[in-house]
Enzyme design. Structure first.
Site, PDB file in Angstrom:
ATOM      1  N   ARG A  31      -5.490  37.542  55.609  1.00 43.91           N
ATOM      2  CA  ARG A  31      -6.620  38.107  56.371  1.00 43.91           C
ATOM      3  C   ARG A  31      -6.603  37.599  57.800  1.00 43.91           C
ATOM      4  O   ARG A  31      -7.641  37.389  58.414  1.00 43.91           O
ATOM      5  CB  ARG A  31      -7.947  37.788  55.709  1.00 43.91           C
ATOM      6  CG  ARG A  31      -8.100  36.312  55.510  1.00 43.91           C
ATOM      7  CD  ARG A  31      -9.469  35.922  55.227  1.00 43.91           C
ATOM      8  NE  ARG A  31      -9.385  34.548  54.744  1.00 43.91           N
ATOM      9  CZ  ARG A  31     -10.347  33.889  54.230  1.00 43.91           C
ATOM     10  NH1 ARG A  31     -11.508  34.448  54.101  1.00 43.91           N
ATOM     11  NH2 ARG A  31     -10.211  32.661  53.833  1.00 43.91           N
TER      12      ARG A  31
ATOM     13  N   ARG B  27      -9.037  33.635  66.857  1.00 39.16           N
ATOM     14  CA  ARG B  27      -8.688  32.217  66.874  1.00 39.16           C
ATOM     15  C   ARG B  27      -7.526  31.981  67.836  1.00 39.16           C
ATOM     16  O   ARG B  27      -6.705  32.866  68.044  1.00 39.16           O
ATOM     17  CB  ARG B  27      -8.230  31.744  65.492  1.00 39.16           C
ATOM     18  CG  ARG B  27      -9.134  32.122  64.376  1.00 39.16           C
ATOM     19  CD  ARG B  27      -8.876  31.262  63.171  1.00 39.16           C
ATOM     20  NE  ARG B  27      -7.644  31.557  62.456  1.00 39.16           N
ATOM     21  CZ  ARG B  27      -7.362  31.006  61.274  1.00 39.16           C
ATOM     22  NH1 ARG B  27      -8.200  30.151  60.728  1.00 39.16           N
ATOM     23  NH2 ARG B  27      -6.248  31.297  60.657  1.00 39.16           N
TER      24      ARG B  27
ATOM     25  N   ASP C  55      -0.961  25.045  52.855  1.00 37.82           N
ATOM     26  CA  ASP C  55      -0.988  26.242  53.715  1.00 37.82           C
ATOM     27  C   ASP C  55      -2.089  26.123  54.765  1.00 37.82           C
ATOM     28  O   ASP C  55      -2.178  26.966  55.664  1.00 37.82           O
ATOM     29  CB  ASP C  55      -1.178  27.515  52.884  1.00 37.82           C
ATOM     30  CG  ASP C  55      -2.377  27.441  51.953  1.00 37.82           C
ATOM     31  OD1 ASP C  55      -2.427  26.509  51.136  1.00 37.82           O
ATOM     32  OD2 ASP C  55      -3.268  28.297  52.045  1.00 37.82           O
ATOM     33  N   ASN C  56      -2.914  25.085  54.656  1.00 38.71           N
ATOM     34  CA  ASN C  56      -3.969  24.877  55.651  1.00 38.71           C
ATOM     35  C   ASN C  56      -3.694  23.644  56.508  1.00 38.71           C
ATOM     36  O   ASN C  56      -4.605  23.068  57.096  1.00 38.71           O
ATOM     37  CB  ASN C  56      -5.326  24.729  54.958  1.00 38.71           C
ATOM     38  CG  ASN C  56      -5.789  26.047  54.346  1.00 38.71           C
ATOM     39  OD1 ASN C  56      -5.346  27.118  54.753  1.00 38.71           O
ATOM     40  ND2 ASN C  56      -6.675  25.968  53.370  1.00 38.71           N
TER      41      ASN C  56
ATOM     42  N   ASP D  38      -9.104  41.642  50.433  1.00 40.03           N
ATOM     43  CA  ASP D  38      -9.273  42.843  51.260  1.00 40.03           C
ATOM     44  C   ASP D  38      -8.904  42.602  52.720  1.00 40.03           C
ATOM     45  O   ASP D  38      -9.001  43.500  53.555  1.00 40.03           O
ATOM     46  CB  ASP D  38     -10.724  43.340  51.167  1.00 40.03           C
ATOM     47  CG  ASP D  38     -11.722  42.243  51.489  1.00 40.03           C
ATOM     48  OD1 ASP D  38     -11.302  41.194  52.004  1.00 40.03           O
ATOM     49  OD2 ASP D  38     -12.929  42.437  51.230  1.00 40.03           O
ATOM     50  N   GLY D  39      -8.547  41.364  53.037  1.00 45.23           N
ATOM     51  CA  GLY D  39      -8.150  41.062  54.410  1.00 45.23           C
ATOM     52  C   GLY D  39      -9.320  40.928  55.369  1.00 45.23           C
ATOM     53  O   GLY D  39      -9.132  40.764  56.580  1.00 45.23           O
TER      54      GLY D  39
ATOM     55  N   ARG E  46       2.273  26.550  59.764  1.00 47.39           N
ATOM     56  CA  ARG E  46       1.722  25.554  58.834  1.00 47.39           C
ATOM     57  C   ARG E  46       2.841  24.883  58.036  1.00 47.39           C
ATOM     58  O   ARG E  46       3.962  25.387  58.012  1.00 47.39           O
ATOM     59  CB  ARG E  46       0.802  26.273  57.818  1.00 47.39           C
ATOM     60  CG  ARG E  46      -0.307  27.047  58.472  1.00 47.39           C
ATOM     61  CD  ARG E  46      -0.442  28.438  57.810  1.00 47.39           C
ATOM     62  NE  ARG E  46      -1.340  29.273  58.610  1.00 47.39           N
ATOM     63  CZ  ARG E  46      -2.647  29.302  58.444  1.00 47.39           C
ATOM     64  NH1 ARG E  46      -3.207  28.620  57.480  1.00 47.39           N
ATOM     65  NH2 ARG E  46      -3.395  30.046  59.231  1.00 47.39           N
TER      66      ARG E  46
END
Ligand code: AMP
Ligand code: MG
Length: 520
Positions: free
Chosen positions: A103, A192, A269-270, A134-135, A199
């Site tokens: 997303r 952003r 992944d964060n 749903d992105g 990452r």
């Protein structure tokens, strides 16, 4: 609006040859080209003027139709090719395989004042990596990300930034607490900004698939654009890269511990390869000081990502990155050395950080005891971390008797302070006072130093929720008020004293204030 476009990621690295926007596994590619979803009725709610300056945008640009269209995903900026990145990750300690920007859609990179910035829309529709999602993003989580990432920047915590917050005009279905009660919420889009959004998980994806060619290309790209000072690619340089990522990751987490920030979902992944705080989801701010606290209800069972465990998780995540980079070096020892160093540095840097919170300039061997004794005191009864440390700066040497009275305002239940608790606090103030006698600083000087590291204002969980409730009704004034408040978190701001307050009782168990999920 004229931007100095300078794309590198999507022009120098392998793209997915498939350009359909269908959900799939993507191999031997770093990203897939994808166009943002055109929102039905985009409206600009807020712009970070600090961020616009950094990007070289002026008032005229911000007010332009172009700005609205480009940063809502309505229009693609000329000669740019938006894309979603491929990455994998470990989620809650388990290997999760391919994830990717489900997303988030990267628009372009720009260069301004010799700095490179990647701009990305979060919540701009589905991508090949959207899996079951749903992105899209809802207003609630977008307000939280927008306010918090800029607030973190002003707190001097390494972080990705936010340029703009928009509503899309579309409705988004969410089961906020994963309890079968799905409801429509307002859709929103945050733009952003970060030098790069790479990452740990980007490296893990290629390592897991033994695609060492792309692993090397990605690592060399990272070195070239973001760590040029480390030198030309070589085994030695890859280890240096790992060492620098470890150093920055630790530094970021120590800052989190200093200000009482709990990320909530420190999956690999964060974790940014630049050591920046990224992906503001179910994060929260410590109110009562508590090592065991996490705001994330999805993590309630194991509390893996609790406040006191963040430094350990940083190390665990770095181990995953080491495993991913290992094929480029083919020697385990240099990675092990870096990971060991992280542990030693953690001890010394957190001690140094706590010293600074206490206003101690010189290092004394017994400081560790003074600090653990203080932590014990803070845990005796619910004590507001932010208020406590801010009030402590008022302490005057030789007034140990007055110490407890001074910080009383930080107790959630002052009437429940038993004689035994009060006694333990008095003992602590006595040793604090003795320790201060060894320092050269005057009370006034110490206060000034402490107030540079102990914020007066943070984005308390209930404050963000109040802004969200108003925004849901179409009133964005509180977003603006909090945004401005949090630009100067270390300043007294007497006109904003009402935000220097403990969490109100109504917020203790309210959804969004103490309980958050990954649903956003
Ligand atoms: P997060 O926990 O927010 O870091 O997300 C983990 C993964 O799930 C990432 O790959 C996200 O892109 C993906 N994801 C989260 N929410 C959605 C959504 N609404 N639609 C598509 N993908 C999502
Ligand atoms: Mg994420």
């Amino acid at each position: 609006m004229k931007l100095n476009i300078s794309d590198t990621f999507n022009s120098q690295l392998a793209s997915d040859p498939n350009t359909d926007n269908s959900r799939r596994k993507v191999f031997e590619a770093m990203y897939s080209f994808v166009a943002p979803k055109i929102p039905s009725n985009p409206k600009l709610i807020h712009v970070s003027s600090e961020m616009t300056k950094v990007l070289g945008l002026d008032k005229k640009d911000i007010d332009s139709q172009d700005f609205l269209e480009v940063f809502s995903g309505t229009k693609i900026y000329p000669h740019t090719n938006p894309y979603a990145m491929a990455y994998a990750g470990h989620q809650f300690g388990n290997w999760a395989g391919q994830l990717g920007d489900g997303r988030a859609i990267n628009l372009f990179e720009i260069e301004h004042n010799q700095k490179r910035w990647a701009l990305q829309l979060k919540g701009a529709g589905e991508t090949p990596y959207s899996r079951q999602g749903d992105g899209l993003a809802v207003l609630r989580s977008s307000v939280r990300e927008y306010l918090c990432s800029e607030a973190m920047f002003h707190l001097n915590v390494p972080t990705t930034r936010a340029l703009s917050l928009m509503t899309s005009g579309d409705e988004v279905l969410r089961d906020m607490l994963y309890d079968g009660n799905a409801a429509y919420e307002k859709g929103a889009i945050v733009c952003r900004v970060s030098p790069t959004f790479i990452r740990f998980g980007n490296f893990e994806l290629f390592a897991a698939r033994q695609d060492y060619k792309n692993l090397k290309l990605l690592t060399d790209y990272t070195l070239k654009y973001f760590y040029p000072e480390l030198g030309e690619p070589s085994k030695d340089t890859y280890v240096k890269l790992f060492q620098e990522v470890a150093r920055r990751t630790l530094e970021m987490i120590i800052h989190w511990q200093r200000v009482g920030f709990v990320h909530g979902v420190m999956n690999t992944d964060n974790m940014s390869i630049l050591g920046l705080t990224i992906d503001y989801g179910p994060y929260g701010w410590l109110e009562g000081f508590d090592f065991g606290w996490t705001p994330n209800t999805t993590d309630r069972q194991n509390k893996r990502y609790r406040y006191g465990n963040q430094p350990n998780i940083g190390l665990w995540n770095l181990l995953q990155l080491a495993n991913a980079l290992y094929p480029l070096v083919e020697e385990a020892e240099p990675f092990e050395t870096v990971l060991k160093q992280y542990q030693t540095d953690f001890e010394s840097k957190s001690l140094q950080m706590m010293r600074s919170k206490l206003g101690l300039r010189i290092a004394d061997n017994n400081d560790i005891h003074l600090i653990t004794d203080l932590e014990d005191c803070l845990l005796l009864s619910e004590t507001d971390m932010t208020i406590f440390f801010r009030l402590l700066s008022h302490y005057k040497k030789g007034n140990e008797e007055a110490g407890l009275k001074m910080v009383e305002q930080a107790f959630y239940n002052p009437t429940k302070i038993s004689d035994a608790i009060a006694e333990q606090w008095k003992v602590w103030f006595k040793s604090y006072d003795q320790r201060l006698q060894k320092e050269q600083l005057t009370d006034q000087e110490r206060k000034a130093h402490m107030n540079l590291v102990n914020p007066k204002y943070v984005l308390r969980n209930y404050m963000a929720q109040l802004a969200i409730d108003e925004a849901d009704k179409g009133d964005y004034n509180l977003i603006d008020e909090l945004f401005n408040l949090l630009k100067k978190p270390y300043d007294e701001q007497p006109e904003n004293q009402k935000w220097f307050a403990k969490r109100p009782e109504w917020a203790r168990y309210k959804v969004g204030c103490s309980m958050l999920s990954c649903s956003s």
